[in-house]
Design an enzyme around this catalytic site. Structure first.
Site, PDB file in Angstrom:
ATOM      1  N   LYS A 104       0.859  -1.187   0.000  1.00  0.00           N
ATOM      2  CA  LYS A 104       0.000   0.000   0.000  1.00  0.00           C
ATOM      3  C   LYS A 104       0.890   1.230   0.000  1.00  0.00           C
ATOM      4  CE  LYS A 104      -3.620   2.476   2.442  1.00  0.00           C
ATOM      5  NZ  LYS A 104      -4.636   2.449   3.493  1.00  0.00           N
ATOM      6  N   ARG A 138     -10.662  10.109   1.565  1.00  0.00           N
ATOM      7  CA  ARG A 138     -10.520  10.815   2.842  1.00  0.00           C
ATOM      8  C   ARG A 138     -11.607  11.878   2.986  1.00  0.00           C
ATOM      9  NH1 ARG A 138      -3.860  11.065   2.777  1.00  0.00           N
ATOM     10  NH2 ARG A 138      -3.583   8.801   2.737  1.00  0.00           N
ATOM     11  N   GLU A 179       7.344  -6.692   1.167  1.00  0.00           N
ATOM     12  CA  GLU A 179       6.120  -6.592   1.985  1.00  0.00           C
ATOM     13  C   GLU A 179       5.190  -7.788   1.732  1.00  0.00           C
ATOM     14  OE1 GLU A 179       5.200  -4.791   4.379  1.00  0.00           O
ATOM     15  OE2 GLU A 179       6.185  -2.843   4.327  1.00  0.00           O
ATOM     16  N   LYS A 221      -2.128  -1.504  -3.864  1.00  0.00           N
ATOM     17  CA  LYS A 221      -3.000  -0.325  -3.813  1.00  0.00           C
ATOM     18  C   LYS A 221      -2.173   0.934  -3.857  1.00  0.00           C
ATOM     19  CE  LYS A 221      -6.106   1.982  -0.681  1.00  0.00           C
ATOM     20  NZ  LYS A 221      -6.620   2.081   0.652  1.00  0.00           N
ATOM     21  N   SER A 256     -10.144   5.636  -4.900  1.00  0.00           N
ATOM     22  CA  SER A 256     -11.070   6.761  -5.065  1.00  0.00           C
ATOM     23  C   SER A 256     -10.599   7.779  -6.101  1.00  0.00           C
ATOM     24  CB  SER A 256     -11.294   7.439  -3.720  1.00  0.00           C
ATOM     25  OG  SER A 256     -10.063   7.887  -3.167  1.00  0.00           O
ATOM     26  N   TYR A 304     -15.128   1.067  -6.985  1.00  0.00           N
ATOM     27  CA  TYR A 304     -16.386   1.788  -6.796  1.00  0.00           C
ATOM     28  C   TYR A 304     -17.266   1.685  -8.037  1.00  0.00           C
ATOM     29  CZ  TYR A 304     -13.514   3.521  -3.007  1.00  0.00           C
ATOM     30  OH  TYR A 304     -12.678   3.574  -1.925  1.00  0.00           O
TER      31      TYR A 304
HETATM   32  C1  PBG Z   1      -7.553   3.504   5.447  1.00  0.00           C
HETATM   33  C2  PBG Z   1      -7.807   3.371   3.987  1.00  0.00           C
HETATM   34  C3  PBG Z   1      -7.595   4.327   2.988  1.00  0.00           C
HETATM   35  C4  PBG Z   1      -8.115   3.774   1.814  1.00  0.00           C
HETATM   36  C5  PBG Z   1      -8.592   2.500   2.123  1.00  0.00           C
HETATM   37  N1  PBG Z   1      -8.383   2.263   3.465  1.00  0.00           N
HETATM   38  C6  PBG Z   1      -7.079   5.698   3.031  1.00  0.00           C
HETATM   39  C7  PBG Z   1      -5.732   5.966   3.513  1.00  0.00           C
HETATM   40  O1  PBG Z   1      -4.910   5.086   3.695  1.00  0.00           O
HETATM   41  O2  PBG Z   1      -5.474   7.140   3.760  1.00  0.00           O
HETATM   42  C8  PBG Z   1      -8.162   4.458   0.478  1.00  0.00           C
HETATM   43  C9  PBG Z   1      -9.172   3.956  -0.492  1.00  0.00           C
HETATM   44  C10 PBG Z   1      -9.422   4.826  -1.667  1.00  0.00           C
HETATM   45  O3  PBG Z   1      -8.786   5.874  -1.872  1.00  0.00           O
HETATM   46  O4  PBG Z   1     -10.317   4.467  -2.448  1.00  0.00           O
HETATM   47  N2  PBG Z   1      -6.355   3.074   5.950  1.00  0.00           N
END
Ligand code: PBG
Length: 336
Positions: free
Chosen positions: A208, A218, A246, A261, A287, A326
């Site tokens: 991630k 967010r 990882e 991700k 997102s 989404y």
């Molecule tokens: C929380 C989390 C996040 C996302 C999924 N779980 C945001 C972040 O790490 O700040 C992002 C998902 C998205 O942007 O669609 N840890």
């Protein structure tokens, strides 16, 4: 063959003519290498407190925060379209947040109640819960923070463990640690087993990245960090070998599915992870990736449906087995 010959209408005698395999739709289908299907899709959804609430997220047109009963209805309609799995994210009111994210493991918290309600209404659907503290902390970080603003690893893992076990107790099928603390997969696996949840799986957000593509999410959760950034725990966008490290660690610690991700700017990572493991690989079409397509489509600058299918197919081609998106419902409709 000289150019002059072809000008005289003589056929070129080529041994290979790749265009033969592109001549008609049926031939193209016959030789197509990758297929996007509804079985690949995991639908991320936002649940909020209250009754009768359905609020569109400004930077994610077509995505909503739902209160519980409306969420269950939305999930039922997704399930009818063939979507097998949802990933749940809570929007927590400010009064319930604290510095340590204690609401995250409240057995009657929003996530726990929602999981119970979903499993009661649609027992077959796979419910994946997010394990990270950011929706629950006043400061918006995924972990506990000391006076100097350092994100503490091991104390955070202790909270994540409680959170994961409480989600399993509520009926989650997979818990998905998205926090990027070291050693959390192992600690969660041990705690789940000790509590008797041996069949609850772990979908690990293994690679991630600290990404600007999470902005709209967010907004959706009102969870942007109040100070600093997430670069001391999420990965540096420039790194690829580190992603493999990882992934290797998470597998050794007990992950059932590994995830990369974001997805679109990290297709090379998806591909390398695919080649490094026999486990299923998930990709999160995040997102910001959603927002970019929606915005360009609203301007009339791209063909939205075609761009969605092309984008998600690129993730399959890179090696993803599963895609959190989404667009899940829209895609399920298109594939029907
Ligand atoms: C929380 C989390 C996040 C996302 C999924 N779980 C945001 C972040 O790490 O700040 C992002 C998902 C998205 O942007 O669609 N840890």
């Amino acid at each position: 063959m000289t150019p002059e010959t072809s000008l005289t209408n003589q056929p070129l005698h080529l041994t290979q003519r790749p265009r033969r395999l592109r001549r008609t739709a049926t031939v193209r289908r016959m030789v197509r290498e990758n297929h996007l299907t509804v079985d690949d899709l995991i639908y991320p959804m936002f649940v909020m407190e209250g009754e009768g609430q359905k609020i569109e997220i400004a930077s994610m047109p077509g995505c909503y925060r739902f209160s519980l009963h409306l969420l269950v209805k939305e999930i039922a309609s997704a399930f009818e379209l063939g979507i097998n799995a949802i990933a749940l994210f809570p929007v927590i009111s400010e009064q319930k947040k604290d510095d340590n994210g204690t609401e995250s493991y409240n057995p009657d918290g929003l996530v726990q109640q929602t999981v119970k309600a979903i499993k009661q209404a649609i027992p077959e659907i796979i419910v994946i819960t997010d394990v990270a503290l950011d929706p629950f902390t006043t400061h918006g970080h995924d972990g506990l923070v000391d006076e100097k603003g350092t994100i503490l690893n091991d104390p955070t893992v202790e909270v994540l463990v409680k959170m994961a076990v409480s989600q399993a107790a509520a009926g989650a099928n997979f818990v998905a640690p998205s926090d990027m603390m070291d050693g959390r997969v192992k600690a969660i696996r041990q705690a789940l087993d000790a509590a008797g949840y041996i069949d609850v799986g772990i979908l690990a957000y293994s690679a991630k990245y600290a990404s600007a593509y999470y902005g709209p999410f967010r907004d959706a959760l009102d969870s942007a960090p109040k100070f600093g950034d997430k670069k001391t725990y999420q990965m540096d966008a420039a790194n690829a070998r580190e992603a493999l490290k990882e992934v290797e660690l998470d597998i050794a610690e007990g992950a059932d599915i590994v995830m990369v991700k974001p997805a679109l700017a990290y297709l090379d990572i998806i591909n390398q992870v695919r080649n490094a493991t026999q486990l299923p690989v998930a990709a999160y079409n995040v997102s910001g990736e959603y927002a970019m397509i929606k915005a360009a489509a609203q301007m009339g600058w791209i063909d939205e449906k075609q761009v969605i299918l092309e984008t998600l197919t690129s993730m399959k081609r890179a090696g993803a087995d599963l895609i959190l998106t989404y667009f899940a419902k829209e895609v399920a409709l298109m594939l029907k």
